[in-house]
Design a protein around this motif. Structure first.
Motif, PDB file in Angstrom:
ATOM      1  N   ALA A   1       0.831  -1.204   0.000  1.00 41.52           N
ATOM      2  CA  ALA A   1       0.000   0.000   0.000  1.00 41.52           C
ATOM      3  C   ALA A   1       0.867   1.256   0.000  1.00 41.52           C
ATOM      4  O   ALA A   1       0.606   2.194  -0.762  1.00 41.52           O
ATOM      5  N   LYS A   2       1.888   1.268   0.819  1.00 39.91           N
ATOM      6  CA  LYS A   2       2.776   2.436   0.871  1.00 39.91           C
ATOM      7  C   LYS A   2       3.447   2.661  -0.483  1.00 39.91           C
ATOM      8  O   LYS A   2       3.522   3.780  -0.971  1.00 39.91           O
ATOM      9  N   PHE A   3       3.917   1.572  -1.086  1.00 40.77           N
ATOM     10  CA  PHE A   3       4.579   1.674  -2.379  1.00 40.77           C
ATOM     11  C   PHE A   3       3.617   2.196  -3.446  1.00 40.77           C
ATOM     12  O   PHE A   3       3.934   3.122  -4.183  1.00 40.77           O
ATOM     13  N   CYS A   4       2.431   1.610  -3.519  1.00 39.56           N
ATOM     14  CA  CYS A   4       1.499   1.954  -4.595  1.00 39.56           C
ATOM     15  C   CYS A   4       0.926   3.356  -4.431  1.00 39.56           C
ATOM     16  O   CYS A   4       0.738   4.067  -5.408  1.00 39.56           O
ATOM     17  N   TYR A   5       0.659   3.759  -3.213  1.00 41.95           N
ATOM     18  CA  TYR A   5       0.028   5.061  -2.995  1.00 41.95           C
ATOM     19  C   TYR A   5       1.010   6.228  -2.953  1.00 41.95           C
ATOM     20  O   TYR A   5       0.592   7.375  -2.952  1.00 41.95           O
ATOM     21  N   GLN A   6       2.306   5.943  -2.931  1.00 38.50           N
ATOM     22  CA  GLN A   6       3.262   7.055  -2.871  1.00 38.50           C
ATOM     23  C   GLN A   6       3.425   7.761  -4.204  1.00 38.50           C
ATOM     24  O   GLN A   6       3.890   8.887  -4.253  1.00 38.50           O
ATOM     25  N   TYR A   7       3.023   7.127  -5.293  1.00 40.39           N
ATOM     26  CA  TYR A   7       3.182   7.735  -6.616  1.00 40.39           C
ATOM     27  C   TYR A   7       1.932   8.517  -6.992  1.00 40.39           C
ATOM     28  O   TYR A   7       0.821   8.079  -6.771  1.00 40.39           O
ATOM     29  N   GLN A   8       2.153   9.660  -7.565  1.00 41.70           N
ATOM     30  CA  GLN A   8       1.048  10.525  -7.981  1.00 41.70           C
ATOM     31  C   GLN A   8       0.935  10.512  -9.503  1.00 41.70           C
ATOM     32  O   GLN A   8       1.937  10.378 -10.201  1.00 41.70           O
ATOM     33  N   VAL A   9      -0.279  10.660  -9.971  1.00 40.01           N
ATOM     34  CA  VAL A   9      -0.516  10.728 -11.409  1.00 40.01           C
ATOM     35  C   VAL A   9       0.247  11.919 -11.961  1.00 40.01           C
ATOM     36  O   VAL A   9       0.238  13.008 -11.389  1.00 40.01           O
TER      37      VAL A   9
ATOM     38  N   VAL B   1      10.504   3.183 -10.784  1.00 40.28           N
ATOM     39  CA  VAL B   1       9.517   2.471  -9.971  1.00 40.28           C
ATOM     40  C   VAL B   1       9.839   0.987  -9.864  1.00 40.28           C
ATOM     41  O   VAL B   1       9.776   0.402  -8.783  1.00 40.28           O
ATOM     42  N   GLU B   2      10.178   0.376 -10.976  1.00 39.19           N
ATOM     43  CA  GLU B   2      10.413  -1.069 -10.977  1.00 39.19           C
ATOM     44  C   GLU B   2      11.591  -1.445 -10.083  1.00 39.19           C
ATOM     45  O   GLU B   2      11.504  -2.402  -9.316  1.00 39.19           O
ATOM     46  N   GLN B   3      12.678  -0.708 -10.137  1.00 44.09           N
ATOM     47  CA  GLN B   3      13.836  -1.008  -9.298  1.00 44.09           C
ATOM     48  C   GLN B   3      13.496  -0.864  -7.812  1.00 44.09           C
ATOM     49  O   GLN B   3      13.923  -1.662  -6.988  1.00 44.09           O
ATOM     50  N   GLU B   4      12.716   0.149  -7.482  1.00 50.67           N
ATOM     51  CA  GLU B   4      12.334   0.341  -6.082  1.00 50.67           C
ATOM     52  C   GLU B   4      11.438  -0.797  -5.596  1.00 50.67           C
ATOM     53  O   GLU B   4      11.582  -1.292  -4.484  1.00 50.67           O
TER      54      GLU B   4
ATOM     55  N   GLU C   1      -0.101   7.509 -15.582  1.00 50.33           N
ATOM     56  CA  GLU C   1      -1.467   7.915 -15.920  1.00 50.33           C
ATOM     57  C   GLU C   1      -2.471   7.482 -14.855  1.00 50.33           C
ATOM     58  O   GLU C   1      -3.374   8.220 -14.512  1.00 50.33           O
ATOM     59  N   ARG C   2      -2.321   6.255 -14.363  1.00 50.84           N
ATOM     60  CA  ARG C   2      -3.191   5.786 -13.280  1.00 50.84           C
ATOM     61  C   ARG C   2      -2.535   4.608 -12.581  1.00 50.84           C
ATOM     62  O   ARG C   2      -1.588   4.012 -13.084  1.00 50.84           O
TER      63      ARG C   2
END
Length: 116
Positions: free
Chosen positions: A41-49, A56-59, A108-109
């Protein structure tokens, strides 16, 4: 007082030990699932559109995620690139997926999924 014979003692011991092992595994699976859920959840929600998702992939891989397909995959229906990142759990908990969609080098999303 009645004596318990040896085969019955061993059967009881094995049953108790098996129950303890199962309880220990389930406790560790619940703990691991809560940790993985927080990471995903932290990983997915930290990125903004609108952000550039190049690193992203390396992280995600550094956090223990697995890419379900190699790199970004083209989606012809909406002309985006899609990256599925799996944060796997221990059975009976399957894990979590963060789907990222990129278009013109910008996020984009994103979609956060719980695997059931």
């Amino acid at each position: 007082m009645k004596q318990i014979n040896e085969p019955t003692k061993w059967g009881l011991r094995l049953t108790i030990y098996g129950g303890l092992l199962f309880a220990g595994y389930m406790a560790s699976a619940v703990y691991a699932d809560s940790r993985i859920r927080q990471k995903a959840a932290k990983f997915c929600y930290q990125y903004q559109v609108g952000e550039n998702p190049d690193w992203v992939e390396q992280e995600a891989l550094a956090l223990g995620a697995q890419a379900l397909e190699p790199r970004w995959v083209y989606q012809p229906e909406d002309k985006t690139l899609k990256l599925d990142l799996l944060f796997a759990g221990l059975p009976p908990f399957d894990g979590y997926i963060c789907q990222l969609y990129m278009k013109n080098d910008r996020l984009e999303r994103k979609v956060y999924l719980v695997i059931e």
